[in-house]
Design a protein around this motif. Structure first.
Motif, short mmCIF file in Angstrom:
data_model
loop_
_atom_site.label_atom_id
_atom_site.label_comp_id
_atom_site.label_asym_id
_atom_site.label_seq_id
_atom_site.Cartn_x
_atom_site.Cartn_y
_atom_site.Cartn_z
N MET A 15 0.82 -1.20 0.00
CA MET A 15 0.00 0.00 0.00
C MET A 15 0.86 1.26 0.00
O MET A 15 0.43 2.32 -0.38
N PHE A 16 2.08 1.14 0.47
CA PHE A 16 2.90 2.31 0.65
C PHE A 16 4.16 2.26 -0.21
O PHE A 16 4.41 1.30 -0.91
N PHE A 17 4.99 3.28 -0.09
CA PHE A 17 6.11 3.59 -0.99
C PHE A 17 6.80 2.36 -1.57
O PHE A 17 7.19 1.45 -0.87
N VAL A 18 6.97 2.32 -2.89
CA VAL A 18 7.40 1.13 -3.61
C VAL A 18 8.85 0.75 -3.30
O VAL A 18 9.71 1.58 -3.18
N ASN A 28 7.99 -3.71 8.52
CA ASN A 28 7.78 -4.61 7.39
C ASN A 28 6.29 -4.63 7.08
O ASN A 28 5.46 -4.15 7.86
N HIS A 29 5.93 -5.19 5.91
CA HIS A 29 4.54 -5.06 5.45
C HIS A 29 4.08 -6.34 4.76
O HIS A 29 4.56 -6.67 3.68
N PRO A 33 8.79 0.91 4.15
CA PRO A 33 9.76 1.19 3.09
C PRO A 33 9.93 0.09 2.05
O PRO A 33 10.59 0.32 1.03
N GLU A 34 9.34 -1.10 2.27
CA GLU A 34 9.33 -2.10 1.21
C GLU A 34 8.43 -1.63 0.07
O GLU A 34 8.60 -2.04 -1.08
N GLY A 35 7.41 -0.83 0.43
CA GLY A 35 6.56 -0.22 -0.58
C GLY A 35 5.30 -0.97 -0.91
O GLY A 35 4.32 -0.39 -1.38
N THR A 36 5.28 -2.26 -0.67
CA THR A 36 4.10 -3.04 -1.00
C THR A 36 4.08 -4.27 -0.10
O THR A 36 5.11 -4.62 0.50
N ARG A 37 2.93 -4.88 0.03
CA ARG A 37 2.85 -6.07 0.87
C ARG A 37 3.66 -7.22 0.27
O ARG A 37 3.65 -7.45 -0.93
N SER A 38 4.35 -7.94 1.14
CA SER A 38 5.11 -9.10 0.70
C SER A 38 4.15 -10.25 0.43
O SER A 38 3.31 -10.56 1.26
N PRO A 39 4.27 -10.92 -0.72
CA PRO A 39 3.37 -12.03 -1.01
C PRO A 39 3.74 -13.31 -0.26
O PRO A 39 2.93 -14.23 -0.18
N ASP A 40 4.94 -13.38 0.31
CA ASP A 40 5.39 -14.62 0.94
C ASP A 40 5.94 -14.42 2.35
O ASP A 40 6.46 -15.36 2.96
N ARG A 97 8.52 -12.66 3.25
CA ARG A 97 9.92 -12.26 3.26
C ARG A 97 10.05 -10.76 2.99
O ARG A 97 9.32 -10.21 2.19
N MET A 98 10.99 -10.13 3.67
CA MET A 98 11.21 -8.70 3.48
C MET A 98 11.96 -8.42 2.19
O MET A 98 12.83 -9.18 1.78
N ARG A 99 11.60 -7.31 1.57
CA ARG A 99 12.29 -6.81 0.38
C ARG A 99 13.16 -5.62 0.77
O ARG A 99 13.02 -5.07 1.85
N GLN A 100 14.04 -5.26 -0.12
CA GLN A 100 14.96 -4.16 0.13
C GLN A 100 14.20 -2.87 0.46
O GLN A 100 13.17 -2.57 -0.12
N PHE A 101 14.72 -2.10 1.41
CA PHE A 101 14.12 -0.84 1.79
C PHE A 101 14.53 0.27 0.83
O PHE A 101 15.69 0.37 0.44
N ARG A 102 13.56 1.12 0.49
CA ARG A 102 13.89 2.37 -0.20
C ARG A 102 14.38 3.37 0.83
O ARG A 102 14.10 3.26 2.02
N LYS A 103 15.09 4.38 0.39
CA LYS A 103 15.86 5.22 1.33
C LYS A 103 15.15 6.49 1.79
O LYS A 103 15.68 7.23 2.62
N LEU A 104 13.96 6.79 1.30
CA LEU A 104 13.32 8.06 1.61
C LEU A 104 13.18 8.30 3.11
O LEU A 104 13.54 9.37 3.62
#
Length: 287
Positions: free
Chosen positions: A1-4, A118-119, A190-197, A199-206
């Motif tokens: 839902m939030f920043f990609v 995380n999201h 900061p992952e930007g979208t919900r994880s489908p599995d 696992r955390m994805r890389q954070f954006r730096k904003l």
């Protein structure tokens, strides 16, 4: 839902928890009729409460129009308490899911803080908004079409961002800066979208650039659920029976201890991933 965000995935073993998530797909159709009715009642009550909240808040906003900051704080307090009554108490007592909270948002020192989480579920922002006082959220521009989101953007200074527009990113950063300097808190995924599995994805730096520029404390938050629910690509509408959400507020991280926003981001990522790993291991040991 939030920043990609996209990129690296969390490397520790999630076998037990992810196995439960995958197993749920096969069992979801067997949810009892009683539990389905309970879920529909919960959804309906949430929709009704949201409508009442918007109507009452709109009236208050009109009365407090000359006092923008007071209006924002009052509406923020109403939102936190409305969500708290439903998400933290009502749905839990109705056994739609269990909820365990470790630590406290208020325990972090300082007025304005950036809460980074995380999201994995649509419930994540609702849970955090019910726990974090005087908070705004960074929202993707595509959600502006949602009536409730549009209302919150107007009344609560929720920052809207189009990740493909540099102008939009700069504007969102200014809005968040204004909220933080005024003593408010900001929630960012900061992952930007919900994880489908899970696992955390890389954070954006904003979020971390903002923290470095303003010397604002970053509070990592780890959110873990026993079963996947309202995750990205999820096919089930009903909450799985016996699901539990664990929310852990970690020790605040001071930007001045890091040379760059990238280092601050990595430290926050590692703190959340370590906490998720510890919680999942404890979960498996109990089974």
């Amino acid at each position: 839902m939030f920043f990609v965000a996209c990129g690296r995935m969390l490397v520790f073993d999630w076998g037990g928890i992810l196995g439960q998530m995958n197993g749920l797909r096969a069992d979801c159709e067997n949810v009892s009729a009683t539990f389905k009715a309970k879920a529909w009642l919960a959804y309906s009550f949430f929709a009704l409460a949201s409508a009442v909240f918007m109507a009452f808040s709109a009236l208050l906003s009109a009365v407090l129009a000359p006092f923008a900051e007071t209006r924002r704080r009052v509406v923020s307090w109403l939102l936190k308490n409305m969500l708290g009554a439903l998400v933290l108490k009502g749905f839990v007592r109705a056994k739609c899911y269990g909820l365990e909270v470790f630590g406290s948002a208020e325990a972090a020192k300082g007025k304005g803080k950036i809460f980074v989480s995380n999201h994995t579920s649509i419930l994540d922002p609702l849970i955090l908004l019910s726990l974090v006082p005087n908070a705004g959220v960074l929202v993707k521009s595509r959600y502006k079409s949602w009536l409730v989101v549009r209302f919150l953007i107007k009344c609560l200074n929720f920052a809207v961002v189009d990740e493909h527009s540099k102008e939009s990113i700069v504007s969102a950063e200014k809005e968040m800066e204004s909220l933080l300097l005024g003593g408010g808190n900001v929630i960012i995924f900061p992952e930007g979208t919900r994880s489908p599995d899970g696992r955390m994805r890389q954070f954006r730096k904003l979020a971390f650039k903002l923290a470095k520029n303003l010397d604002i404390q970053v509070v990592p938050v780890a959110v873990l659920s026993k079963y996947a629910f309202l995750s990205k690509g999820g096919k089930w509408f009903y909450p799985p029976e016996g699901n539990i959400f664990k929310v852990k507020f970690l020790e605040g991280i001071l930007p001045k201890n890091f040379k760059s926003a990238a280092e601050l981001s990595d430290a926050t990522f590692d703190a959340i991933s370590k906490s998720l790993s510890e919680m999942s291991i404890k979960w498996r040991k109990k089974q």
